[in-house]
Write a protein that holds these residues in place. Structure first.
Motif, PDB file in Angstrom:
ATOM      1  N   THR A  34       0.770  -1.244  -0.083  1.00  0.00           N
ATOM      2  CA  THR A  34       0.092  -0.084  -0.013  1.00  0.00           C
ATOM      3  C   THR A  34       0.662   1.304   0.157  1.00  0.00           C
ATOM      4  O   THR A  34       2.216   1.273   0.210  1.00  0.00           O
ATOM      5  CB  THR A  34      -0.933  -0.046   1.125  1.00  0.00           C
ATOM      6  N   ASP A  35       0.181   2.484  -0.261  1.00  0.00           N
ATOM      7  CA  ASP A  35       0.861   3.676  -0.238  1.00  0.00           C
ATOM      8  C   ASP A  35       0.985   4.154   1.320  1.00  0.00           C
ATOM      9  O   ASP A  35      -0.008   3.946   1.913  1.00  0.00           O
ATOM     10  CB  ASP A  35       0.175   4.585  -1.018  1.00  0.00           C
ATOM     11  N   GLU A  38      -1.902   6.079   2.997  1.00  0.00           N
ATOM     12  CA  GLU A  38      -3.281   5.701   3.663  1.00  0.00           C
ATOM     13  C   GLU A  38      -2.997   5.703   5.072  1.00  0.00           C
ATOM     14  O   GLU A  38      -3.940   5.907   5.632  1.00  0.00           O
ATOM     15  CB  GLU A  38      -3.236   4.260   2.984  1.00  0.00           C
ATOM     16  N   GLU A 148      -7.465   1.002  -0.366  1.00  0.00           N
ATOM     17  CA  GLU A 148      -7.541   1.577  -1.568  1.00  0.00           C
ATOM     18  C   GLU A 148      -6.485   1.023  -2.464  1.00  0.00           C
ATOM     19  O   GLU A 148      -6.587   0.759  -3.589  1.00  0.00           O
ATOM     20  CB  GLU A 148      -7.152   3.219  -1.347  1.00  0.00           C
ATOM     21  N   THR A 149      -5.242   1.239  -2.312  1.00  0.00           N
ATOM     22  CA  THR A 149      -4.005   0.850  -3.040  1.00  0.00           C
ATOM     23  C   THR A 149      -4.048  -0.578  -3.428  1.00  0.00           C
ATOM     24  O   THR A 149      -3.985  -0.868  -4.583  1.00  0.00           O
ATOM     25  CB  THR A 149      -2.760   1.159  -2.426  1.00  0.00           C
ATOM     26  N   LEU A 150      -4.512  -1.449  -2.715  1.00  0.00           N
ATOM     27  CA  LEU A 150      -4.485  -2.953  -2.736  1.00  0.00           C
ATOM     28  C   LEU A 150      -5.477  -3.167  -3.709  1.00  0.00           C
ATOM     29  O   LEU A 150      -5.501  -4.141  -4.804  1.00  0.00           O
ATOM     30  CB  LEU A 150      -4.400  -3.796  -1.508  1.00  0.00           C
TER      31      LEU A 150
ATOM     32  N   SER B 182       2.132   2.703  -7.420  1.00  0.00           N
ATOM     33  CA  SER B 182       1.427   1.258  -6.935  1.00  0.00           C
ATOM     34  C   SER B 182       0.267   0.575  -7.416  1.00  0.00           C
ATOM     35  O   SER B 182       0.133  -0.226  -7.673  1.00  0.00           O
ATOM     36  CB  SER B 182       1.663   1.342  -5.357  1.00  0.00           C
ATOM     37  N   ARG B 183      -0.663   1.756  -7.262  1.00  0.00           N
ATOM     38  CA  ARG B 183      -1.957   1.437  -7.718  1.00  0.00           C
ATOM     39  C   ARG B 183      -2.270   1.172  -9.146  1.00  0.00           C
ATOM     40  O   ARG B 183      -3.364   0.706  -9.523  1.00  0.00           O
ATOM     41  CB  ARG B 183      -3.156   2.558  -7.492  1.00  0.00           C
ATOM     42  N   GLU B 187      -0.187  -5.842  -7.345  1.00  0.00           N
ATOM     43  CA  GLU B 187       0.479  -5.372  -5.982  1.00  0.00           C
ATOM     44  C   GLU B 187       1.808  -5.727  -5.750  1.00  0.00           C
ATOM     45  O   GLU B 187       2.509  -5.094  -4.798  1.00  0.00           O
ATOM     46  CB  GLU B 187      -0.594  -5.961  -4.935  1.00  0.00           C
ATOM     47  N   ASN B 207       5.419   3.329  -1.909  1.00  0.00           N
ATOM     48  CA  ASN B 207       5.206   1.795  -1.366  1.00  0.00           C
ATOM     49  C   ASN B 207       6.024   1.515  -0.087  1.00  0.00           C
ATOM     50  O   ASN B 207       6.864   1.414  -0.072  1.00  0.00           O
ATOM     51  CB  ASN B 207       5.468   0.727  -2.554  1.00  0.00           C
TER      52      ASN B 207
END
Lengths: 467, 467
Positions: A34-35, A38, A148-150, B182-183, B187, B207
């Motif tokens: 993830t970022d 978040e 969100e990112t995942l 990343s998004r 992943e 990340n």
């Protein structure tokens, strides 16, 4: 910088952290995929009390890649599988603490983190258009923002591959298409790409891990290195037939194709399963090889072609005597569109008084439409799609709106309820269901929607605002 | 189909399998991240005795993406890290057996599998050109062929990202470039993309897993959702400053940019770290924002821009008062070239008599050059690269050839000797070394090689055949 106590409604405590179970999944925790922002947003929202505000996030794309007529949603099952592994165990918490990414109150919240909200969305394999709300994630801001990112990583990559793959299986009509692109993608992306290709109708994959994880059919026999390893083509073919049986596929283009075909039939007899061509002008070569095979009595030996194919090359081979296509680079890289532009936007959240309010960014470009959405597809009398219908408005009205009552096909299905994943969308069963869904949805598109040439989205997206 | 006993020289036994240690790596086994045909080739070669033939495989690309002037090798450290996890444990063996992918003799070999050969290649971060032999893998056919897919997956993806990233850091000159994509990637690919971007000079990544795994600097503060969660921009900014300190970066384009900047300085004071712009016409907007910040006394508050940037957008902002660039989609998708065309080719192997012989595919296109290679770069009097020099010929002569004696800069370094990985290329140290190598190698390119416009490779690739 102060570090207030977290809200009791959403936070854990530092003490709870020690008791948190360690991540025990076979695949490991997904929580750091993830970022950083978040987690820093979470820290600030925990401190000011807004973290517990009920929130609705929506996943959609503003446009399709240039010229594409539809997109294919893939990755939904993987999102649900990854959700189970979205846990902050001791290794993750220790690193976040050592790096001072977030404060102790936030670490306490993360130690206890479990998604307890609801997720609905388009069924995996469904086609989508600009602004289709393909996934809706609902819960507290805190529990939703972390995903969100995942969620985007998975849906953007898997849907990019499936959207390209669908054009290939469409161009191949009834001939099987096989995924062989692992070496042209990140080693774990390759596994997901194999899955997404199968969702869009591919018949199998060379990727073993994808076979293991989701029960996909795996395929593949030999490369040029195997031929070159041996003293000559004859001994290589003899070895392969001895090891794999005469039903195997022999690679016949290492030296001279005609002599390769003759050697193949000499080694296996006219019952040889298939020959593979991996270079040259496939259209004329396939015709020559077919003639040679037939002249040797190998009338049921199939021809597999595998040289840098994409949907256009597949279409160009429609008249060639080809029995199966192997596709590599172009499918795992989305055939010119290696990612989708899907975004994960906060569209509504509770105010101080607990009442849900639509929210949206207002400045310049990249605007989005606030408020909860529902979605349905309008079909004509023949059952062909006419329009993507997006319903938007106040929370209660949209939630109560019934597509069926309007004579429309509903597109949202429940995926997670109160944190409980509907596992029918996961695993091998999920892939199978998604492949069926894709077949049905693609068949429903207007005539001409499957042409490969660049054009507008196959159906318009209409927005209906409920008062 | 018969299943002969494996060669005693290379095979294990069914009995040995039970004693094989289970995979114990934190990341899990990498052994099934491969194509099925690597294992079926192995089975046939074990059965016919050729599996033990000493072999040299070479990794190279036939061409750069259209218009690109150089490529950047990345992923070498990850290949070496993945090699340690390339073990067939009980779960992998059980699946292969249940699916009948290979026979029992092959399962026995796999249970005992350890790479015991040598790997050399370009140092990670080095630039490469068409036909540069960026990696050479040497050992028995059996132990080398199994690594093909994994090696290519890693080098093709990581090098695609690094090659794009280098153009971005080049266009940004001295301004930092931050990876935030990343998004837009699978992943796990996202984690590798962050690393590859840093190899090519990026200053940090959003990340978290990449930060944890290789000690990369992680960055990021807040998204539009954080602003929209709050009742107004003022309370969102106040919350973020309270949580993150006034050195934070405030996102000022949710509503009106000018009012956003004023609110940001009102919340943090003129010592605010930075503001971020994520939409609009960045060239004019950055100028306006700079004037507003300066008029409010915030002369040291930086401006970060992050809206769908690529190397061309970065170059176009050279004259704008921008302090840092955040790049997402374009870097993780290789800015139009989402994979490299690297291949892993058998170029020499021992014959029946043990003598090494060059081998190469001969038919149609996709030919490659047989024989062991060495590689060096010829520099002019100013230390600028003039040519990529590839030495090819009989095994012994090439192995003995010394670039230094010819006044050339040697490009091959040892990475694995007798199965032992040189761990200096791995982990955080490996990334740091690769970033330095890239800086030095890029600085050595001819003047004009860093122009973004489409052109030929910056230096020609010359082949010298030793007699």
């Amino acid at each position: 910088m102060s570090a207030p106590e977290p809200s009791a409604r959403v936070g854990g405590t530092g003490a709870a952290r020690r008791a948190a179970p360690r991540t025990a999944s076979a695949h490991g925790s997904t929580a750091l995929l993830t970022d950083r922002y978040e987690l820093t947003m979470l820290q600030a929202a925990l401190a000011d009390g807004t973290a517990h505000r009920h929130s609705i996030f929506e996943v959609f794309t503003r446009r399709l890649p240039p010229g594409r007529r539809y997109g294919v949603l893939a990755g939904t099952g993987r999102v649900l599988e990854a959700l189970a592994d979205f846990r902050f165990g001791e290794p993750e918490l220790e690193w976040l603490q050592a790096e001072k990414v977030v404060d102790d109150a936030t670490l306490g919240f993360l130690a206890d983190y479990r998604f307890t909200g609801d997720i609905s969305g388009y069924a995996e394999g469904e086609v989508f258009f600009p602004r289709s709300p393909v996934m809706v994630v609902e819960g507290t801001f805190a529990e939703c923002v972390l995903l969100e990112t995942l969620v985007l990583s998975i849906l953007n990559f898997d849907s990019a591959v499936a959207s390209a793959a669908s054009r290939m299986t469409s161009a191949a009509v009834d001939r099987p298409v096989l995924e062989m692109g692992s070496r042209r993608a990140h080693e774990h992306a390759a596994v997901a790409a194999a899955r997404a290709a199968v969702v869009a109708g591919f018949a199998g994959t060379s990727n073993l891990e994808a076979g293991r994880r989701w029960g996909l059919p795996t395929i593949g026999t030999a490369a040029h290195a195997f031929i070159l390893l041996h003293d000559d083509e004859e001994s290589a073919f003899a070895s392969q037939v001895a090891s794999q049986g005469k039903g195997t596929t022999l690679l016949v283009d290492t030296y001279d194709v005609r002599r390769g075909v003759e050697a193949a039939i000499a080694a296996a007899g006219p019952g040889l399963g298939a020959v593979r061509l991996d270079s040259g002008d496939l259209l004329s070569l396939a015709q020559e090889v077919r003639r040679t095979l037939d002249s040797l009595g190998a009338t049921s030996t199939r021809i597999v072609v595998t040289s840098d194919l994409d949907e256009h090359a597949i279409a160009a081979l429609a008249a060639a005597p080809v029995d199966a296509y192997g596709v590599g680079t172009s499918v795992v890289t989305g055939s010119g569109a290696p990612t989708c532009g899907m975004v994960y936007k906060l569209v509504a959240r509770a105010g101080e008084d607990g009442v849900m309010e639509p929210v949206a960014k207002a400045s310049a470009s990249k605007t989005s439409s606030g408020g909860r959405k529902n979605a349905a597809r309008r079909l004509d009398a023949e059952g062909r799609a006419e329009a993507e219908v997006i319903i938007v408005g106040r929370d209660g009205e949209v939630a109560a709106w019934s597509p069926e009552e309007q004579g429309l096909r509903a597109l949202h299905v429940p995926l997670v309820i109160g944190g409980a994943v509907d596992t029918r969308w996961c695993g091998a069963h999920g892939v199978h269901t998604a492949q069926q869904r894709h077949g049905l949805s693609r068949a429903e598109l207007p005539r001409g929607a499957r042409r490969l040439s660049a054009d507008e989205p196959a159906v318009p997206t209409e927005t209906v605002t409920l008062v």
